[in-house]
Design a protein around this motif. Structure first.
Motif, PDB file in Angstrom:
ATOM      1  N   THR A  34      -6.518  -5.801   5.897  1.00 26.08           N
ATOM      2  CA  THR A  34      -5.739  -6.526   4.904  1.00 26.08           C
ATOM      3  C   THR A  34      -5.930  -5.892   3.542  1.00 26.08           C
ATOM      4  O   THR A  34      -7.052  -5.638   3.108  1.00 26.08           O
ATOM      5  CB  THR A  34      -6.176  -8.001   4.848  1.00 26.08           C
ATOM      6  OG1 THR A  34      -6.007  -8.578   6.143  1.00 26.08           O
ATOM      7  CG2 THR A  34      -5.353  -8.769   3.836  1.00 26.08           C
ATOM      8  N   GLN A  35      -4.825  -5.622   2.871  1.00 27.58           N
ATOM      9  CA  GLN A  35      -4.875  -4.975   1.566  1.00 27.58           C
ATOM     10  C   GLN A  35      -4.054  -5.800   0.581  1.00 27.58           C
ATOM     11  O   GLN A  35      -2.903  -6.145   0.842  1.00 27.58           O
ATOM     12  CB  GLN A  35      -4.327  -3.553   1.632  1.00 27.58           C
ATOM     13  CG  GLN A  35      -4.457  -2.781   0.325  1.00 27.58           C
ATOM     14  CD  GLN A  35      -3.943  -1.361   0.447  1.00 27.58           C
ATOM     15  OE1 GLN A  35      -3.200  -1.035   1.367  1.00 27.58           O
ATOM     16  NE2 GLN A  35      -4.317  -0.498  -0.479  1.00 27.58           N
ATOM     17  N   LYS A  36      -4.651  -6.090  -0.539  1.00 32.23           N
ATOM     18  CA  LYS A  36      -3.963  -6.859  -1.558  1.00 32.23           C
ATOM     19  C   LYS A  36      -2.925  -5.977  -2.246  1.00 32.23           C
ATOM     20  O   LYS A  36      -3.133  -4.778  -2.431  1.00 32.23           O
ATOM     21  CB  LYS A  36      -4.974  -7.380  -2.588  1.00 32.23           C
ATOM     22  CG  LYS A  36      -4.483  -8.578  -3.374  1.00 32.23           C
ATOM     23  CD  LYS A  36      -5.622  -9.201  -4.158  1.00 32.23           C
ATOM     24  CE  LYS A  36      -5.132 -10.450  -4.872  1.00 32.23           C
ATOM     25  NZ  LYS A  36      -6.219 -11.122  -5.616  1.00 32.23           N
ATOM     26  N   ARG A  37      -1.809  -6.578  -2.631  1.00 25.51           N
ATOM     27  CA  ARG A  37      -0.787  -5.807  -3.334  1.00 25.51           C
ATOM     28  C   ARG A  37      -1.349  -5.312  -4.660  1.00 25.51           C
ATOM     29  O   ARG A  37      -1.858  -6.099  -5.462  1.00 25.51           O
ATOM     30  CB  ARG A  37       0.458  -6.674  -3.562  1.00 25.51           C
ATOM     31  CG  ARG A  37       1.528  -5.959  -4.367  1.00 25.51           C
ATOM     32  CD  ARG A  37       2.862  -6.633  -4.294  1.00 25.51           C
ATOM     33  NE  ARG A  37       3.812  -6.011  -5.231  1.00 25.51           N
ATOM     34  CZ  ARG A  37       5.128  -6.101  -5.147  1.00 25.51           C
ATOM     35  NH1 ARG A  37       5.669  -6.803  -4.170  1.00 25.51           N
ATOM     36  NH2 ARG A  37       5.898  -5.518  -6.041  1.00 25.51           N
ATOM     37  N   PHE A  38      -1.228  -3.993  -4.890  1.00 25.88           N
ATOM     38  CA  PHE A  38      -1.866  -3.374  -6.056  1.00 25.88           C
ATOM     39  C   PHE A  38      -0.850  -2.805  -7.044  1.00 25.88           C
ATOM     40  O   PHE A  38      -1.213  -2.127  -7.997  1.00 25.88           O
ATOM     41  CB  PHE A  38      -2.798  -2.239  -5.595  1.00 25.88           C
ATOM     42  CG  PHE A  38      -2.099  -1.206  -4.744  1.00 25.88           C
ATOM     43  CD1 PHE A  38      -1.460  -0.123  -5.326  1.00 25.88           C
ATOM     44  CD2 PHE A  38      -2.077  -1.343  -3.365  1.00 25.88           C
ATOM     45  CE1 PHE A  38      -0.808   0.827  -4.546  1.00 25.88           C
ATOM     46  CE2 PHE A  38      -1.421  -0.402  -2.573  1.00 25.88           C
ATOM     47  CZ  PHE A  38      -0.790   0.685  -3.160  1.00 25.88           C
ATOM     48  N   TYR A  39       0.423  -3.063  -6.853  1.00 22.39           N
ATOM     49  CA  TYR A  39       1.459  -2.491  -7.695  1.00 22.39           C
ATOM     50  C   TYR A  39       2.439  -3.592  -8.115  1.00 22.39           C
ATOM     51  O   TYR A  39       2.549  -4.630  -7.468  1.00 22.39           O
ATOM     52  CB  TYR A  39       2.221  -1.394  -6.936  1.00 22.39           C
ATOM     53  CG  TYR A  39       2.738  -1.860  -5.591  1.00 22.39           C
ATOM     54  CD1 TYR A  39       4.023  -2.390  -5.453  1.00 22.39           C
ATOM     55  CD2 TYR A  39       1.918  -1.822  -4.459  1.00 22.39           C
ATOM     56  CE1 TYR A  39       4.477  -2.851  -4.242  1.00 22.39           C
ATOM     57  CE2 TYR A  39       2.366  -2.280  -3.240  1.00 22.39           C
ATOM     58  CZ  TYR A  39       3.645  -2.799  -3.128  1.00 22.39           C
ATOM     59  OH  TYR A  39       4.090  -3.272  -1.912  1.00 22.39           O
ATOM     60  N   ARG A  40       3.143  -3.340  -9.192  1.00 19.95           N
ATOM     61  CA  ARG A  40       4.092  -4.327  -9.688  1.00 19.95           C
ATOM     62  C   ARG A  40       5.535  -4.020  -9.289  1.00 19.95           C
ATOM     63  O   ARG A  40       6.298  -4.917  -8.984  1.00 19.95           O
ATOM     64  CB  ARG A  40       3.988  -4.430 -11.215  1.00 19.95           C
ATOM     65  CG  ARG A  40       2.684  -5.042 -11.690  1.00 19.95           C
ATOM     66  CD  ARG A  40       2.744  -5.360 -13.176  1.00 19.95           C
ATOM     67  NE  ARG A  40       1.535  -6.038 -13.629  1.00 19.95           N
ATOM     68  CZ  ARG A  40       1.370  -6.516 -14.862  1.00 19.95           C
ATOM     69  NH1 ARG A  40       2.342  -6.388 -15.761  1.00 19.95           N
ATOM     70  NH2 ARG A  40       0.252  -7.112 -15.185  1.00 19.95           N
ATOM     71  N   ARG A  41       5.894  -2.748  -9.348  1.00 21.31           N
ATOM     72  CA  ARG A  41       7.284  -2.409  -9.050  1.00 21.31           C
ATOM     73  C   ARG A  41       7.374  -1.147  -8.204  1.00 21.31           C
ATOM     74  O   ARG A  41       6.471  -0.309  -8.191  1.00 21.31           O
ATOM     75  CB  ARG A  41       8.091  -2.224 -10.336  1.00 21.31           C
ATOM     76  CG  ARG A  41       7.612  -1.104 -11.248  1.00 21.31           C
ATOM     77  CD  ARG A  41       8.647  -0.834 -12.342  1.00 21.31           C
ATOM     78  NE  ARG A  41       9.881  -0.283 -11.783  1.00 21.31           N
ATOM     79  CZ  ARG A  41      11.002  -0.137 -12.495  1.00 21.31           C
ATOM     80  NH1 ARG A  41      11.051  -0.536 -13.748  1.00 21.31           N
ATOM     81  NH2 ARG A  41      12.074   0.398 -11.938  1.00 21.31           N
ATOM     82  N   THR A  42       8.491  -1.045  -7.516  1.00 23.07           N
ATOM     83  CA  THR A  42       8.762   0.135  -6.701  1.00 23.07           C
ATOM     84  C   THR A  42      10.023   0.813  -7.222  1.00 23.07           C
ATOM     85  O   THR A  42      10.870   0.189  -7.861  1.00 23.07           O
ATOM     86  CB  THR A  42       8.986  -0.240  -5.229  1.00 23.07           C
ATOM     87  OG1 THR A  42      10.149  -1.077  -5.128  1.00 23.07           O
ATOM     88  CG2 THR A  42       7.785  -0.976  -4.678  1.00 23.07           C
ATOM     89  N   ASP A  43      10.128   2.099  -6.945  1.00 20.46           N
ATOM     90  CA  ASP A  43      11.297   2.848  -7.391  1.00 20.46           C
ATOM     91  C   ASP A  43      11.426   4.092  -6.533  1.00 20.46           C
ATOM     92  O   ASP A  43      10.560   4.380  -5.699  1.00 20.46           O
ATOM     93  CB  ASP A  43      11.158   3.230  -8.863  1.00 20.46           C
ATOM     94  CG  ASP A  43      12.517   3.334  -9.556  1.00 20.46           C
ATOM     95  OD1 ASP A  43      13.522   3.526  -8.830  1.00 20.46           O
ATOM     96  OD2 ASP A  43      12.564   3.223 -10.788  1.00 20.46           O
ATOM     97  N   ILE A  44      12.498   4.831  -6.722  1.00 21.22           N
ATOM     98  CA  ILE A  44      12.679   6.102  -6.028  1.00 21.22           C
ATOM     99  C   ILE A  44      13.009   7.175  -7.058  1.00 21.22           C
ATOM    100  O   ILE A  44      13.579   6.891  -8.116  1.00 21.22           O
ATOM    101  CB  ILE A  44      13.783   6.045  -4.955  1.00 21.22           C
ATOM    102  CG1 ILE A  44      15.156   5.799  -5.601  1.00 21.22           C
ATOM    103  CG2 ILE A  44      13.486   4.974  -3.925  1.00 21.22           C
ATOM    104  CD1 ILE A  44      16.314   5.953  -4.637  1.00 21.22           C
ATOM    105  N   VAL A  45      12.630   8.404  -6.758  1.00 25.38           N
ATOM    106  CA  VAL A  45      12.949   9.543  -7.627  1.00 25.38           C
ATOM    107  C   VAL A  45      13.430  10.688  -6.749  1.00 25.38           C
ATOM    108  O   VAL A  45      12.980  10.850  -5.611  1.00 25.38           O
ATOM    109  CB  VAL A  45      11.726  10.000  -8.461  1.00 25.38           C
ATOM    110  CG1 VAL A  45      11.338   8.931  -9.462  1.00 25.38           C
ATOM    111  CG2 VAL A  45      10.553  10.352  -7.554  1.00 25.38           C
TER     112      VAL A  45
END
Length: 280
Positions: A34-45
């Motif tokens: 189990t891993q806690k969410r560590f990021y706020r936003r996602t994107d693509i480049v």
């Protein structure tokens, strides 16, 4: 339980074990920490002709440390959406697109396209759609629902395929294997890996091929794959949440596989068309 399906499951297990000798993690259930969410936003480049996914501007990487790069923007957006859909904790078993792309890039089993094509060819003889029940009502239902797919398969690839008439596996001719081998090998490794994932979910190469060709939808393919189970449930009752959850999970697996396959094949078709236009 129908005796034919006991033999079917045994044969399929043997085939899977043979492939697993080359890849210890191939199509196995694994325990995820189990891993806690560590990021706020996602994107693509975009990186030249490929696409990357970022988590708070950090590049998403595979378990082996490679940058996760895909060939199509829609696929990249879908992977980003998969990560964005995670809430307080990251549920890796539900992230089928990420898992498929990780496997294609890291290739933990050191397989090649011929290994996967051979596995899929061997799977044809154990296809669920080739084994009809001895129970009269169920067999009538199978003939009604499965026969159109079998007819489509034979017409699409120009082959003849018998169904099982006894305890033995139905024969698959050398010509059929050769035609399907050329078809499978026309896809790249990532697409073949995804096709294998879909076939394992449906227990049927024919149903998966019908989905790839857009002859049927993933949800319909899942219902056809579960036809015997649905028939039994209609007589003995069901636990709604459990069976609906299982059906949704299988549909998600097939849909994820199709997105990877179509992203690969459509990019290839576009490249070929562009090349032809230039030569005119």
């Amino acid at each position: 339980m129908n005796i034919n399906f006991k033999m079917l499951n045994f044969t399929r297990l043997t085939t899977k074990n043979n492939l697993s000798k080359q890849c210890s993690n191939w199509f196995r259930f694994r325990s995820y920490a189990t891993q806690k969410r560590f990021y706020r936003r996602t994107d693509i480049v975009q990186n030249e002709k490929k696409w990357e996914i970022t988590l708070d501007h950090r590049r998403l990487k595979t378990p082996n440390g490679q940058v996760l790069m895909v060939n199509a923007e829609p696929l990249a957006r879908a992977i980003a959406a998969e990560w964005d859909a995670q809430r307080d904790y990251i549920s890796q078993p539900t992230m089928h697109l990420t898992a498929l792309c990780n496997t294609a890039l890291d290739n933990p089993g050191k397989l090649n396209s011929h290994d996967i094509a051979s596995y899929l060819l061997d799977f044809i003889a154990t296809d669920t759609l080739l084994f009809y029940s001895e129970q009269e009502k169920l067999r009538a239902l199978q003939e009604e629902k499965w026969d159109p797919v079998l007819e489509w398969f034979c017409k699409r690839f120009g082959v003849k395929q018998e169904v099982s008439k006894n305890l033995e596996l139905p024969p698959v001719t050398t010509e059929t294997r050769a035609i399907l081998a050329r078809y499978f090998l026309s896809y790249d490794f990532a697409a073949l890996n995804a096709m294998c994932f879909g076939v394992e979910a449906l227990k049927s190469p024919m149903l998966m091929l019908a989905c790839v060709d857009r002859y049927i939808e993933p949800k319909d393919a899942v219902l056809l794959a579960r036809l015997e189970e649905e028939f039994q449930l209609s007589h003995w009752g069901r636990v709604p949440w459990a069976h609906e959850l299982n059906q949704a999970e299988l549909t998600a697996r097939v849909a994820a596989a199709l997105l990877v396959i179509h992203s690969s094949s459509e990019r290839h078709s576009a490249a070929v068309k562009k090349s032809q236009d230039k030569s005119v």
